[in-house]
Scaffold this motif. Structure first.
Motif, PDB file in Angstrom:
ATOM      1  N   TYR A 221       1.048  -1.126  -0.315  1.00 25.13           N
ATOM      2  CA  TYR A 221      -0.430  -0.043  -0.051  1.00 25.13           C
ATOM      3  C   TYR A 221       1.193   1.459  -0.020  1.00 25.13           C
ATOM      4  N   GLY A 222       2.324   1.461   0.841  1.00 20.95           N
ATOM      5  CA  GLY A 222       2.479   2.567   1.351  1.00 20.95           C
ATOM      6  C   GLY A 222       4.354   2.165   1.227  1.00 20.95           C
ATOM      7  N   ASN A 223       4.838   2.492   0.791  1.00 20.92           N
ATOM      8  CA  ASN A 223       6.498   2.189   0.424  1.00 20.92           C
ATOM      9  C   ASN A 223       7.571   2.201   2.266  1.00 20.92           C
ATOM     10  N   ASN A 224       7.403   1.628   3.249  1.00 23.43           N
ATOM     11  CA  ASN A 224       8.688   1.398   4.417  1.00 23.43           C
ATOM     12  C   ASN A 224       9.440   2.877   4.397  1.00 23.43           C
ATOM     13  N   GLU A 225      10.198   2.442   3.421  1.00 24.94           N
ATOM     14  CA  GLU A 225      11.807   3.248   2.951  1.00 24.94           C
ATOM     15  C   GLU A 225      11.851   4.615   2.503  1.00 24.94           C
ATOM     16  N   VAL A 226      10.445   4.947   1.414  1.00 26.38           N
ATOM     17  CA  VAL A 226      10.382   6.561   1.598  1.00 26.38           C
ATOM     18  C   VAL A 226       8.586   6.699   1.071  1.00 26.38           C
ATOM     19  N   GLY A 227       7.873   6.023   1.562  1.00 25.04           N
ATOM     20  CA  GLY A 227       6.976   6.548   2.149  1.00 25.04           C
ATOM     21  C   GLY A 227       5.565   6.430   0.517  1.00 25.04           C
ATOM     22  N   THR A 228       6.035   6.431  -1.217  1.00 25.00           N
ATOM     23  CA  THR A 228       5.274   6.387  -1.387  1.00 25.00           C
ATOM     24  C   THR A 228       4.042   5.245  -1.936  1.00 25.00           C
ATOM     25  N   LEU A 229       3.031   5.838  -1.622  1.00 24.27           N
ATOM     26  CA  LEU A 229       1.745   4.928  -2.176  1.00 24.27           C
ATOM     27  C   LEU A 229       1.565   4.902  -3.732  1.00 24.27           C
ATOM     28  N   GLN A 230       0.766   3.359  -3.268  1.00 21.90           N
ATOM     29  CA  GLN A 230       0.424   2.535  -4.515  1.00 21.90           C
ATOM     30  C   GLN A 230      -0.974   3.136  -5.206  1.00 21.90           C
ATOM     31  N   PRO A 231      -1.504   2.454  -6.373  1.00 17.76           N
ATOM     32  CA  PRO A 231      -2.433   2.741  -6.730  1.00 17.76           C
ATOM     33  C   PRO A 231      -3.419   2.200  -6.609  1.00 17.76           C
ATOM     34  N   ILE A 232      -3.536   1.614  -5.158  1.00 19.61           N
ATOM     35  CA  ILE A 232      -4.510   0.019  -4.777  1.00 19.61           C
ATOM     36  C   ILE A 232      -5.768   0.350  -5.057  1.00 19.61           C
ATOM     37  N   GLN A 233      -6.268   0.748  -5.699  1.00 22.55           N
ATOM     38  CA  GLN A 233      -8.478   1.152  -6.113  1.00 22.55           C
ATOM     39  C   GLN A 233      -7.284   0.329  -7.112  1.00 22.55           C
ATOM     40  N   GLU A 234      -7.315   1.013  -8.380  1.00 24.15           N
ATOM     41  CA  GLU A 234      -7.152   1.084  -9.384  1.00 24.15           C
ATOM     42  C   GLU A 234      -6.864  -0.596  -9.966  1.00 24.15           C
ATOM     43  N   ILE A 235      -5.576  -1.197  -9.118  1.00 29.08           N
ATOM     44  CA  ILE A 235      -5.112  -2.122  -8.998  1.00 29.08           C
ATOM     45  C   ILE A 235      -6.543  -3.665  -8.590  1.00 29.08           C
ATOM     46  N   GLY A 236      -7.049  -2.947  -7.739  1.00 29.93           N
ATOM     47  CA  GLY A 236      -7.827  -3.797  -6.892  1.00 29.93           C
ATOM     48  C   GLY A 236      -8.987  -3.968  -8.198  1.00 29.93           C
ATOM     49  N   LYS A 237      -9.883  -3.258  -8.608  1.00 26.45           N
ATOM     50  CA  LYS A 237     -10.193  -2.822  -9.947  1.00 26.45           C
ATOM     51  C   LYS A 237      -9.687  -4.198 -11.017  1.00 26.45           C
TER      52      LYS A 237
ATOM     53  N   ILE B  20      -9.096   2.904   4.586  1.00 30.56           N
ATOM     54  CA  ILE B  20      -9.311   2.322   4.423  1.00 30.56           C
ATOM     55  C   ILE B  20     -10.327   1.158   4.307  1.00 30.56           C
ATOM     56  N   ASP B  21     -10.948   0.923   2.909  1.00 27.97           N
ATOM     57  CA  ASP B  21     -12.007   0.092   2.612  1.00 27.97           C
ATOM     58  C   ASP B  21     -11.806  -1.193   1.556  1.00 27.97           C
ATOM     59  N   VAL B  22     -11.987  -2.371   2.327  1.00 37.42           N
ATOM     60  CA  VAL B  22     -11.054  -3.447   1.674  1.00 37.42           C
ATOM     61  C   VAL B  22     -12.004  -4.104   0.526  1.00 37.42           C
ATOM     62  N   LYS B  23     -13.570  -3.832   0.677  1.00 39.43           N
ATOM     63  CA  LYS B  23     -14.712  -4.081  -0.120  1.00 39.43           C
ATOM     64  C   LYS B  23     -14.690  -2.798  -1.227  1.00 39.43           C
ATOM     65  N   HIS B  24     -14.421  -1.706  -1.325  1.00 35.27           N
ATOM     66  CA  HIS B  24     -14.698  -0.871  -2.431  1.00 35.27           C
ATOM     67  C   HIS B  24     -13.578  -0.962  -2.887  1.00 35.27           C
ATOM     68  N   MET B  25     -12.764  -1.152  -2.767  1.00 38.72           N
ATOM     69  CA  MET B  25     -11.190  -0.691  -2.831  1.00 38.72           C
ATOM     70  C   MET B  25     -10.955  -2.872  -3.546  1.00 38.72           C
ATOM     71  N   GLU B  26     -11.659  -3.412  -3.557  1.00 42.15           N
ATOM     72  CA  GLU B  26     -11.580  -4.657  -3.933  1.00 42.15           C
ATOM     73  C   GLU B  26     -10.050  -5.444  -3.495  1.00 42.15           C
ATOM     74  N   ILE B  27     -10.048  -5.131  -2.042  1.00 42.41           N
ATOM     75  CA  ILE B  27      -8.377  -6.226  -1.762  1.00 42.41           C
ATOM     76  C   ILE B  27      -8.826  -7.270  -1.345  1.00 42.41           C
ATOM     77  N   ASP B  28      -8.443  -8.614  -1.734  1.00 43.66           N
ATOM     78  CA  ASP B  28      -9.091 -10.096  -0.896  1.00 43.66           C
ATOM     79  C   ASP B  28      -8.240  -9.917  -0.130  1.00 43.66           C
ATOM     80  N   LEU B  29      -6.719  -9.294   0.457  1.00 47.67           N
ATOM     81  CA  LEU B  29      -6.307  -9.798   1.573  1.00 47.67           C
ATOM     82  C   LEU B  29      -5.463  -8.780   1.769  1.00 47.67           C
ATOM     83  N   LEU B  30      -5.045  -8.398   2.887  1.00 46.69           N
ATOM     84  CA  LEU B  30      -4.326  -7.274   3.302  1.00 46.69           C
ATOM     85  C   LEU B  30      -3.490  -7.644   5.381  1.00 46.69           C
TER      86      LEU B  30
END
Ligand SMILES: *Cc1c(COP(=O)(O)O)cnc(C)c1O
Length: 380
Positions: free
Chosen positions: A148-164, A186-196
């Motif tokens: 979701y977000g990187n521990n070294e540099v903080g960058t966020l990934q496009p999680i919702q788009e990937i979930g779609k 974070i909303d796992v249903k809306h973001m279509e995440i299976d495992l978190l």
């Protein structure tokens, strides 16, 4: 302890309220939740309530939360559990080059076991494009694991788009949300995440606790066998005091998330602002707009990490060179190496990470001390 702690991405202080919430489960409420007598039933009730609170924090349901020993176990359980459960269907997994070692080493183990892994490259800010995931999915792809977000540099990934995309292609999607959970809604249903995956000690909870959200109906091959705890997905008597501490940490984070995001972002901006005002040479690693508010990674050309960290430590400031696991070894960070090809920038990168207990005054003092050290080291 005196000193300024700016290493909250490595671990965070356990809040007083969290410690208090744990104590009864060591002293008076010690029943085993699997026991049928009143001692057991009382603990079972508390555990159920914790599971409800934690589930609702990500819009999951009660049955979808598995208590674990932390982020590492959650990542391993998700990745190995899904891979071994689905290997008849296919043996291809997609991840990125900037994942935490708990993900990278798990998929590397799977490669040894005959799975095939695609490591998506990132741009200079450490981000992947959703299109890369879509293009990499094949007939035999069973799992996409992108943090979701990187521990070294903080960058966020496009999680919702990937979930779609993964949802459309019917491929499982796991995300390591250990760093993001504390400041992102974070909303796992809306973001279509299976495992978190989430870890308690990164959100002012106790060390050695975490949870894995696994969408209902999804089968993971268990990695621990024994009793029937966690719906037979993880055997072993639950760490009840730890879970109760994690529940409290989750309640506090949920209540404070929005304000917390703003406070942390202000700290990051203030520190960068001072570097700018004082006119020292620095380069931001990561993204300013698409980033976790608590992680700031900067390179100071002309310095090196070891000298910087030793001097910062002498000055009472606890920072880090990126991930705790990479610290101590001279190997450059795999995250920075994936982002750019610049040796000096890589070997002069410092991570400051902010959190509970930090004040703006501390940030200002730390920024000024950092500037003094950089000036000293670069004039030598
Ligand atoms: C800290 C961390 C982990 C590991 O969590 P533990 O609870 O320490 O095992 C995994 N992923 C990320 C992104 C982390 O920052």
């Amino acid at each position: 302890m005196s000193g300024i702690y700016l290493d909250h991405a490595a671990t965070s202080p356990t809040r007083e309220e969290v410690v208090e919430a744990m104590i009864p489960y060591f002293t008076t409420q010690y029943g085993n939740p699997s026991s049928i007598h009143q001692f057991g039933r009382n603990t079972r009730q508390a555990l159920d309530e914790a599971r409800r609170v934690i589930a609702s924090s990500i819009n999951a349901n009660f049955k979808e939360i598995i208590f674990t020993s932390g982020g590492t176990e959650s990542d391993n359980m998700a990745i190995l559990g899904a891979a071994f459960a689905l290997q008849e269907k296919g043996k291809h997994i997609i991840t990125s080059k900037v994942e935490h070692h708990a993900v990278l080493h798990a998929v590397q183990y799977l490669e040894e076991k005959g799975f095939e892994v695609t490591y998506l490259p990132v741009d200079e800010e450490g981000r992947i494009e959703p299109q890369q995931v879509e293009d990499a999915i094949r007939e035999d792809t069973i799992l996409v694991t992108i943090m979701y977000g990187n521990n070294e540099v903080g960058t966020l990934q496009p999680i919702q788009e990937i979930g779609k995309i993964t949802s459309e292609k019917e491929v499982l999607f796991h995300t390591d949300a250990v760093q993001a959970y504390g400041s992102v809604v974070i909303d796992v249903k809306h973001m279509e995440i299976d495992l978190l995956s989430v870890s308690a000690h990164k959100i002012n909870g106790p060390k050695g606790n975490g949870f894995l959200y696994a969408r209902e109906g999804l089968w993971l091959e268990p990695r621990a066998f024994g009793g029937e705890q966690e719906r037979k997905r993880r055997a072993g008597t639950e760490n009840v005091p730890g879970i109760m501490g994690m529940k409290k940490a989750v309640e506090l984070i949920q209540a404070e998330k929005v304000d917390r995001h703003e406070q942390l972002l202000n700290m990051k901006k203030r520190m960068l602002g001072i570097f700018k005002e004082e006119d020292i040479e620095y380069v931001l690693n990561g993204s300013i707009s698409n980033s976790l508010p608590h992680v700031l990674n900067v390179s100071f050309p002309g310095t090196n990490v070891e000298a910087m960290l030793v001097n910062l430590d002498l000055g009472g400031i606890a920072a880090s060179s990126g991930s705790a696991c990479t610290a101590g070894s001279i190997e450059p960070s795999h995250v920075l190496a994936a982002m750019f090809d610049d040796h000096e920038r890589m070997t002069s990168a410092i991570r400051f990470s902010f959190g509970y207990g930090n004040t703006m005054d501390e940030i200002e003092r730390a920024a000024k001390e950092t500037i003094r050290i950089v000036n000293r080291l670069t004039s030598m």
